[in-house]
Design a protein around this motif. Structure first.
Motif, PDB file in Angstrom:
ATOM      1  N   GLY A  77      39.483  34.277  43.537  1.00 40.43           N
ATOM      2  CA  GLY A  77      40.121  35.161  42.693  1.00 40.43           C
ATOM      3  C   GLY A  77      38.667  36.050  42.419  1.00 40.43           C
ATOM      4  O   GLY A  77      38.897  37.195  42.241  1.00 40.43           O
ATOM      5  N   MET A  78      37.564  35.559  42.157  1.00 37.20           N
ATOM      6  CA  MET A  78      36.454  36.486  41.893  1.00 37.20           C
ATOM      7  C   MET A  78      36.069  37.103  43.171  1.00 37.20           C
ATOM      8  O   MET A  78      35.513  38.256  42.896  1.00 37.20           O
ATOM      9  CB  MET A  78      35.400  35.478  41.238  1.00 37.20           C
ATOM     10  CG  MET A  78      35.323  34.869  39.885  1.00 37.20           C
ATOM     11  SD  MET A  78      34.105  34.277  39.275  1.00 37.20           S
ATOM     12  CE  MET A  78      33.269  33.169  40.570  1.00 37.20           C
TER      13      MET A  78
ATOM     14  N   PHE B 286      38.422  38.400  45.219  1.00 37.22           N
ATOM     15  CA  PHE B 286      39.368  39.446  45.631  1.00 37.22           C
ATOM     16  C   PHE B 286      39.625  40.428  44.431  1.00 37.22           C
ATOM     17  O   PHE B 286      39.958  41.692  44.604  1.00 37.22           O
ATOM     18  CB  PHE B 286      40.586  38.879  45.948  1.00 37.22           C
ATOM     19  CG  PHE B 286      40.769  38.231  47.469  1.00 37.22           C
ATOM     20  CD1 PHE B 286      40.372  38.817  48.682  1.00 37.22           C
ATOM     21  CD2 PHE B 286      41.087  36.829  47.421  1.00 37.22           C
ATOM     22  CE1 PHE B 286      40.290  38.158  49.698  1.00 37.22           C
ATOM     23  CE2 PHE B 286      41.073  36.243  48.814  1.00 37.22           C
ATOM     24  CZ  PHE B 286      40.686  37.163  50.039  1.00 37.22           C
ATOM     25  N   ALA B 287      39.442  40.009  42.950  1.00 32.99           N
ATOM     26  CA  ALA B 287      39.640  40.721  42.142  1.00 32.99           C
ATOM     27  C   ALA B 287      38.744  42.114  41.928  1.00 32.99           C
ATOM     28  O   ALA B 287      39.275  42.913  41.921  1.00 32.99           O
ATOM     29  CB  ALA B 287      39.500  40.171  40.889  1.00 32.99           C
ATOM     30  N   PRO B 288      37.563  42.108  42.248  1.00 34.49           N
ATOM     31  CA  PRO B 288      36.723  43.116  42.146  1.00 34.49           C
ATOM     32  C   PRO B 288      37.334  44.214  43.221  1.00 34.49           C
ATOM     33  O   PRO B 288      36.897  45.476  42.972  1.00 34.49           O
ATOM     34  CB  PRO B 288      35.353  43.024  42.847  1.00 34.49           C
ATOM     35  CG  PRO B 288      35.225  41.324  42.416  1.00 34.49           C
ATOM     36  CD  PRO B 288      36.476  40.866  42.608  1.00 34.49           C
ATOM     37  N   LEU B 289      37.767  43.947  44.061  1.00 35.08           N
ATOM     38  CA  LEU B 289      38.486  44.985  45.068  1.00 35.08           C
ATOM     39  C   LEU B 289      39.590  45.919  44.347  1.00 35.08           C
ATOM     40  O   LEU B 289      39.367  47.262  44.961  1.00 35.08           O
ATOM     41  CB  LEU B 289      39.084  44.357  46.585  1.00 35.08           C
ATOM     42  CG  LEU B 289      38.467  43.232  47.164  1.00 35.08           C
ATOM     43  CD1 LEU B 289      39.043  42.824  48.161  1.00 35.08           C
ATOM     44  CD2 LEU B 289      37.262  43.758  47.955  1.00 35.08           C
ATOM     45  N   VAL B 290      40.021  45.505  43.550  1.00 30.51           N
ATOM     46  CA  VAL B 290      41.161  46.368  42.872  1.00 30.51           C
ATOM     47  C   VAL B 290      40.976  46.509  41.577  1.00 30.51           C
ATOM     48  O   VAL B 290      41.402  47.220  40.791  1.00 30.51           O
ATOM     49  CB  VAL B 290      42.463  45.849  42.937  1.00 30.51           C
ATOM     50  CG1 VAL B 290      42.886  45.819  44.353  1.00 30.51           C
ATOM     51  CG2 VAL B 290      42.576  44.429  42.626  1.00 30.51           C
ATOM     52  N   MET B 291      39.694  45.997  40.996  1.00 28.04           N
ATOM     53  CA  MET B 291      39.364  46.214  39.668  1.00 28.04           C
ATOM     54  C   MET B 291      38.941  47.722  39.338  1.00 28.04           C
ATOM     55  O   MET B 291      38.108  48.165  40.041  1.00 28.04           O
ATOM     56  CB  MET B 291      38.235  45.279  39.493  1.00 28.04           C
ATOM     57  CG  MET B 291      37.734  45.118  37.712  1.00 28.04           C
ATOM     58  SD  MET B 291      39.334  44.512  36.785  1.00 28.04           S
ATOM     59  CE  MET B 291      39.113  42.963  37.327  1.00 28.04           C
ATOM     60  N   PRO B 292      39.696  48.215  38.311  1.00 28.87           N
ATOM     61  CA  PRO B 292      39.242  49.523  37.765  1.00 28.87           C
ATOM     62  C   PRO B 292      37.714  49.711  37.830  1.00 28.87           C
ATOM     63  O   PRO B 292      37.170  48.910  36.909  1.00 28.87           O
ATOM     64  CB  PRO B 292      39.862  49.978  36.605  1.00 28.87           C
ATOM     65  CG  PRO B 292      41.082  48.971  36.620  1.00 28.87           C
ATOM     66  CD  PRO B 292      40.627  47.848  37.190  1.00 28.87           C
TER      67      PRO B 292
ATOM     68  N   VAL C  71      35.814  51.546  35.940  1.00 27.32           N
ATOM     69  CA  VAL C  71      35.471  51.644  34.500  1.00 27.32           C
ATOM     70  C   VAL C  71      35.221  50.240  33.976  1.00 27.32           C
ATOM     71  O   VAL C  71      34.228  50.223  33.068  1.00 27.32           O
ATOM     72  CB  VAL C  71      36.345  52.520  33.473  1.00 27.32           C
ATOM     73  CG1 VAL C  71      35.987  53.933  33.918  1.00 27.32           C
ATOM     74  CG2 VAL C  71      37.840  52.176  33.825  1.00 27.32           C
ATOM     75  N   ILE C  72      36.027  49.446  34.163  1.00 22.74           N
ATOM     76  CA  ILE C  72      35.827  47.946  33.606  1.00 22.74           C
ATOM     77  C   ILE C  72      34.786  47.225  34.115  1.00 22.74           C
ATOM     78  O   ILE C  72      33.862  46.667  33.336  1.00 22.74           O
ATOM     79  CB  ILE C  72      37.335  47.096  33.695  1.00 22.74           C
ATOM     80  CG1 ILE C  72      38.225  47.768  33.166  1.00 22.74           C
ATOM     81  CG2 ILE C  72      37.190  45.823  33.283  1.00 22.74           C
ATOM     82  CD1 ILE C  72      39.705  46.978  33.449  1.00 22.74           C
TER      83      ILE C  72
ATOM     84  N   LEU D 250      31.469  49.000  32.697  1.00 25.28           N
ATOM     85  CA  LEU D 250      31.443  48.569  31.294  1.00 25.28           C
ATOM     86  C   LEU D 250      30.903  47.159  31.201  1.00 25.28           C
ATOM     87  O   LEU D 250      30.214  46.922  30.297  1.00 25.28           O
ATOM     88  CB  LEU D 250      32.578  48.887  30.489  1.00 25.28           C
ATOM     89  CG  LEU D 250      32.513  48.606  28.925  1.00 25.28           C
ATOM     90  CD1 LEU D 250      31.666  49.499  28.282  1.00 25.28           C
ATOM     91  CD2 LEU D 250      33.960  48.539  28.334  1.00 25.28           C
ATOM     92  N   SER D 251      31.563  46.213  31.719  1.00 30.63           N
ATOM     93  CA  SER D 251      31.320  44.949  31.609  1.00 30.63           C
ATOM     94  C   SER D 251      29.722  44.600  32.071  1.00 30.63           C
ATOM     95  O   SER D 251      28.987  43.886  31.333  1.00 30.63           O
ATOM     96  CB  SER D 251      32.304  44.096  32.227  1.00 30.63           C
ATOM     97  OG  SER D 251      32.156  44.271  33.808  1.00 30.63           O
TER      98      SER D 251
ATOM     99  N   CYS E 262      31.995  41.659  47.605  1.00 31.64           N
ATOM    100  CA  CYS E 262      33.319  41.244  47.823  1.00 31.64           C
ATOM    101  C   CYS E 262      34.088  42.006  48.969  1.00 31.64           C
ATOM    102  O   CYS E 262      34.749  41.401  49.659  1.00 31.64           O
ATOM    103  CB  CYS E 262      34.093  41.507  46.707  1.00 31.64           C
ATOM    104  SG  CYS E 262      33.314  40.817  45.116  1.00 31.64           S
TER     105      CYS E 262
ATOM    106  N   VAL F 181      32.549  41.450  27.183  1.00 25.82           N
ATOM    107  CA  VAL F 181      33.406  42.548  26.947  1.00 25.82           C
ATOM    108  C   VAL F 181      34.248  42.195  25.614  1.00 25.82           C
ATOM    109  O   VAL F 181      34.603  42.787  24.710  1.00 25.82           O
ATOM    110  CB  VAL F 181      34.177  43.059  28.126  1.00 25.82           C
ATOM    111  CG1 VAL F 181      35.194  44.033  27.572  1.00 25.82           C
ATOM    112  CG2 VAL F 181      33.292  43.792  29.133  1.00 25.82           C
TER     113      VAL F 181
ATOM    114  N   GLN G 188      46.704  38.997  44.581  1.00 28.71           N
ATOM    115  CA  GLN G 188      46.035  37.810  44.926  1.00 28.71           C
ATOM    116  C   GLN G 188      46.958  36.821  45.616  1.00 28.71           C
ATOM    117  O   GLN G 188      46.573  36.393  46.553  1.00 28.71           O
ATOM    118  CB  GLN G 188      45.751  37.029  43.528  1.00 28.71           C
ATOM    119  CG  GLN G 188      44.575  37.930  42.656  1.00 28.71           C
ATOM    120  CD  GLN G 188      43.124  37.624  43.193  1.00 28.71           C
ATOM    121  OE1 GLN G 188      43.199  36.980  44.142  1.00 28.71           O
ATOM    122  NE2 GLN G 188      42.300  37.952  42.292  1.00 28.71           N
TER     123      GLN G 188
END
Lengths: 272, 322
Positions: A100-101, A103-109, A111-112, A115-116, A143, B51, B311
């Motif tokens: 999950g960690m 693949f998620a950054p591939l589509v994560m906006p 800005v999020i 910011l994080s 990623c 966050v 996913q």
């Protein structure tokens, strides 16, 4: 078997025209003599001269190249490890979270993500600057490297490795002498992808960067907001030229390697 | 699995590896997992926790500009005290101010419309590529990927010169006498649609192409032999079979488009409301870190379903590739 039908030709040509026309126009207008960007005033390279005298842009370009180089290199190592972990170890604690960690950054906006990361840097008291931009870029580009390398690893013939180990090579040696050479093209294209993603990134860099570490996209963005200028056209054309040259060289090298490999295989067959 | 083969092969070896070697091997195989795992935990997962934490804190005029919550420094008792004082003001504030609600709705709307148009434009291109002579395909594939290597910012910027009132599109149309007055495309939703479709088109084409290329075209010939018209053969066979590509492509366009910042900022002008832009302004212009964190948390919640679909599709593709 497949041939060009009229419908297929038209749709492919129109699609590529749409993809390439804006870039071509931008390149053409970077050679425009007129200060009014949309009025053609004759051919000139004066904006390229102006560009190299613009110290701010040059500094930003230098920062960007260094960040890109360091982050792409670290991201390639981490991404390759992640790809190995995903393809070779089907069962370990937290594998679902791990994939999950990845693949998620591939589509994560962006800005999020930006910011994080910024809030993390503030929370641990890290001064924002060159170092934090590099860390941020490693994180989101690794990623992409992982996905590229993983695709190659999945089509990899495992019996090669097994043969090497049956012949007594320890796993680490097997990796460096058998696996690595085979997946090297994927690792190289992963590095290039990471490098260009880092060169391109505006949003994450804006969050993660601090005073003294302005990257080229940040600099271009601050000027672009005020409108289209011929100088920025020239800067963009140079960036496109650098990337195009890189991609071209990589594909030529790949092609050569492929031809060489086929020749080797044929030679081996003849010997056998 | 690799460990199993490793131990099998070492058993087959004439000389068993020394204890040190085995320790080293065990360690390296662990490191392969642990290093990237820790990195992603530290720089991807923990930042989200932070966050979330800051979204529950209060704005303060300080650096960092928020009051700390959930700090364990004062012991557990103080922690439970803080828990009671948890502050959902930022979320209440988001629901009370219609600005944010409208920004979320319009982001989803703009992203959905753009995704639809990207599919409409991308499908024929991917189809044409997949049915092109095999010798052409690598070149065509390369040509789709190439724009992706040029900067996103540059590609959006290129459209500024084309779409603005005195821009190249209007010059062309005016000189051809198609229109009398310049079209006002710049700073409208149309400009954002064009920008998103253009920028994300390769992401749509690539999964579609890989789905369509794998397809067995004798199925269509069979359907047509049995009396299907080409159009009904397309809807009954080609499209359903390319559905995994359609889903992957749509997710790859929709998810990042919802949180897009550069395109609405440069092409959409000051009136367009999109959540990525709102977050950016809240952070950089208003310096309100807790509210921008709350905006990010809700954006993430909004995207969780599409991200899960993505996913799931990825995991399934991976299983099939095995």
């Amino acid at each position: 078997m497949s041939t060009w039908t009229r419908f297929n030709i038209v749709s492919v040509v129109l699609g590529f025209a749409f993809l390439y026309l804006p870039i071509v126009l931008l390149i053409i207008y970077s050679f425009n003599d007129s200060k009014l960007v949309t009025v053609w005033g004759g051919f000139s390279t004066r904006w390229y001269g102006e560009l190299f005298r613009n110290q701010g842009l040059m500094d930003a370009a230098w920062v960007t190249l260094r960040v890109g180089f360091i982050s792409a290199t670290v991201a390639t190592v981490l991404g390759t490890l992640a790809a190995l972990a995903l393809t070779r170890y089907t069962r370990f604690r937290g594998r679902v979270l791990f994939s999950g960690m990845v693949f998620a950054p591939l589509v994560m906006p962006e800005v999020i993500t930006g910011l994080s990361l910024l809030l993390l840097f503030v929370a641990v008291g890290l001064d924002r600057g060159f170092f934090t931009v590099t860390l941020a870029h490693i994180t989101f580009t690794m990623c992409f490297v992982a996905v590229v390398v993983q695709a190659r690893l999945m089509s990899f013939d495992r019996s090669l490795e097994e043969a090497a180990m049956d012949l007594g090579a320890p796993p680490v040696k097997t990796f460096f002498q058998v696996t690595l050479p085979v997946i090297l093209p994927a690792i190289i294209s992963g590095w290039m992808l990471a490098f260009t993603l880092s060169l391109d990134d505006l949003v994450i860099a804006s969050f993660a960067s601090g005073p003294g570490a302005t990257t080229l996209p940040m600099k271009i963005y601050s000027q672009v907001r005020l409108g289209v200028t011929p100088e920025i056209n020239a800067a963009c054309t140079l960036m496109i030229a650098v990337v195009a040259a890189g991609v071209l060289i990589a594909s030529v090298v790949n092609k050569r390697r492929e031809v060489q490999r086929q020749r080797d295989e044929q030679a081996a067959l003849r010997l056998g | 699995m690799a460990e199993a083969t490793a131990s099998l092969s070492s058993a087959a070896q004439p000389a068993a590896p020394s204890f040190g070697d085995r320790m080293f091997q065990a360690l390296t195989s662990r490191l392969v997992i642990i290093v990237p795992y820790l990195w992603l935990l530290l720089f991807f997962l923990i930042p989200f926790v932070i966050v979330f934490r800051i979204s529950l804190s209060q704005t303060a005029i300080a650096m960092p500009p928020y009051t700390p919550v959930f700090s364990l420094q004062d012991g557990l008792a103080a922690f439970f005290d803080q828990l009671r004082e948890l502050n959902f003001d930022n979320y209440v504030w988001l629901t009370e101010d219609p600005l944010y609600f409208n920004a979320y709705v319009s982001s989803v709307w703009i992203a959905a419309v753009s995704t639809f148009f990207a599919l409409l434009v991308g499908y024929p291109v991917a189809y044409g590529m997949a049915r092109a002579p095999a010798a052409w395909r690598p070149t065509l594939l390369m040509l789709v990927i190439l724009p992706f290597w040029t900067s996103f910012l540059i590609r959006v910027y290129a459209w500024m010169g084309i779409l603005k009132p005195e821009g190249l599109l209007n010059q062309l149309l005016l000189s051809l006498n198609v229109i009398d007055t310049p079209l006002l495309i710049m700073n409208t939703h149309t400009a954002i649609f064009i920008g998103i479709v253009y920028s994300y088109l390769p992401f749509m084409i690539l999964p579609l192409y890989s789905a369509l290329e794998k397809m067995d075209y004798s199925l269509i010939e069979a359907a047509q032999d049995l009396g299907c018209t080409p159009i009904s053969a397309f809807w009954k066979i080609t499209f359903p079979l390319s559905l995994p590509g359609v889903i992957a492509g749509c997710m790859l366009v929709f998810i990042p488009a919802v949180g897009e910042f550069v395109i609405p900022d440069l092409l959409g002008g000051s009136q367009t409301l999109m959540i990525g832009k709102t977050l950016w302004n809240e952070f950089f212009a208003n310096r309100d870190w807790p509210v921008s964190s709350a905006v990010a948390v809700i954006l993430l919640l909004l995207l969780i379903v599409p991200i899960m679909i993505f996913q799931f599709a990825q995991a399934r593709a991976q299983e099939q590739g095995r």
